[in-house]
Design a protein around this motif. Structure first.
Motif: not given
Length: 374
Positions: A235-241, A82-87, A94-104
């Motif tokens: 935590x998720x973002x930091x762990x992935x990084x 969700x932080x990546x979507x909000x960024x 738009x939120x739908x576009x942001x979710x689509x990009x993150x999901x892809x």
């Protein structure tokens, strides 16, 4: 009030049994006891039904534990992404576009991991199968084995074992492995679909759950829940990084040393590095063993590299990345990861640290202030 209406006396309101007892009348069956609703039989019956209901609920939870874990992991990933979507939303999407990009991006990462892992494994397995006849020929030409075969008939017994026992076992194992792979693909697709659903309806779910809280406590509950969700996302973002850094550095080192399938091995290191406490060690051990199979110098170089890199990651990279995401002391982190791993395996170890951070926040914001007022 009309004069014809007689006032209601206390005696008229009394039960018939009481009137008869007070008037000296006899009751053929004796005085009535306590109401049946308060008797020990009904109390025991209701208690027994309650125990049976609790046992049935426990069995239902155990039977559907894999589904519950899948839903929890999907929600955990959705909160983490969700932080990546909000960024992306702050950049005007738009939120739908942001979710689509993150999901892809997530789907592409899964696909790249599969493409990097599956071809090397398939190639090495094919090479091994092709080399088996040569190994058998070399063994047949060995003088010692020839003498043992002449004395004890080893090769005929080996052929019988391969034909009657090993062949069916391998066929069953291959079929089981195929079912495991198919189940893994189905679980991955289900996880991605659930994650997409939770990511799209995260705000709706939060608002609905807040409606269950009394109105006077909603602002404070909302603030605490937002901080908890922000900590999980961090935590998720930091762990992935941290895992990406480990994978990239490992890929560069293995490419320099000349180890085969450097990209696939680096992806293995990045994936295992997501597991708290033991993940980095498991990945390092796997890659070192593979390098040792190629050459001793490469294996020793990998062992030294991972030993040095893990010290750098534990004492420099991890504290720098995680200091703003989860506020948990190192001792609590270790204990939480151990308990989570013992309860739910790898999934429990992954979820334990943000859960411990959430519990620490609730204790700090709710329990300790009340204790100070006593």
């Amino acid at each position: 009030m009309s004069a014809d209406v007689e006032p209601v006396t206390e005696q008229q309101n009394d039960p018939p049994q009481k009137n008869r007892a007070e008037s000296g009348g006899t009751m053929p069956y004796g005085l009535p006891g306590k109401p049946f609703a308060r008797g020990p039989f009904l109390f025991g019956l209701v208690g027994g039904l309650g125990v049976l209901t609790a046992i049935a609920l426990a069995q239902m939870i155990v039977a559907s534990l894999s589904t519950i874990i899948l839903v929890v992991v999907a929600m955990f990933l959705a909160v983490g992404l969700n932080p990546a979507v909000e960024a992306l939303q702050r950049r005007g999407l738009a939120r739908r576009g942001a979710i689509s990009i993150v999901f892809i991006g997530v789907v592409v990462a899964f696909a790249l991991f599969g493409l990097a892992i599956v071809p090397p494994v398939s190639k090495q397995l094919t090479e091994f199968i092709d080399a088996v006849p040569g190994y058998i020929t070399e063994l047949s030409n060995h003088p010692t084995l020839r003498q043992l075969d002449a004395d004890y008939q080893i090769l005929p017994q080996l052929r019988t074992f391969v034909t009657n026992t090993l062949g069916p076992s391998l066929a069953t194992g291959i079929m089981g492995a195929g079912l495991v792979v198919l189940n893994g693909v189905f679980t991955t697709v289900t996880l991605l679909v659930l994650m997409l659903y939770f990511l799209g309806s995260l705000h709706t779910i939060k608002d609905y759950l807040l409606q269950l809280v009394p109105a006077s406590r909603r602002p404070r509950t909302r603030a605490i829940s937002e901080e908890i969700l922000g900590g999980i996302g961090g935590y998720v973002a930091g762990n992935v990084l941290i895992s990406v850094i480990a994978g990239v550095v490992t890929w560069i080192f293995l490419s320099i040393v000349g180890v085969q399938y450097a990209l696939a091995l680096a992806l293995v290191v990045a994936l295992t590095d997501l597991i708290p406490l033991v993940g980095a060690t498991i990945g390092a051990a796997l890659v070192t063993c593979v390098a040792l199979l190629e050459s001793w110098p490469a294996g020793i170089a990998c062992a030294i590299f991972f030993l040095l890199y893990q010290q750098i990651e534990n004492y420099f990279i991890y504290p720098k990345v995680m200091k703003r995401s989860v506020d948990v002391t190192p001792a609590v982190t270790v204990i939480a990861a151990l308990f989570g791993g013992a309860l739910l395996g790898i999934v429990g170890a992954l979820l334990a640290i943000p859960v411990a951070a959430a519990i620490a926040l609730i204790i700090r914001e709710l329990v300790l202030p009340r204790q100070d007022l006593v």
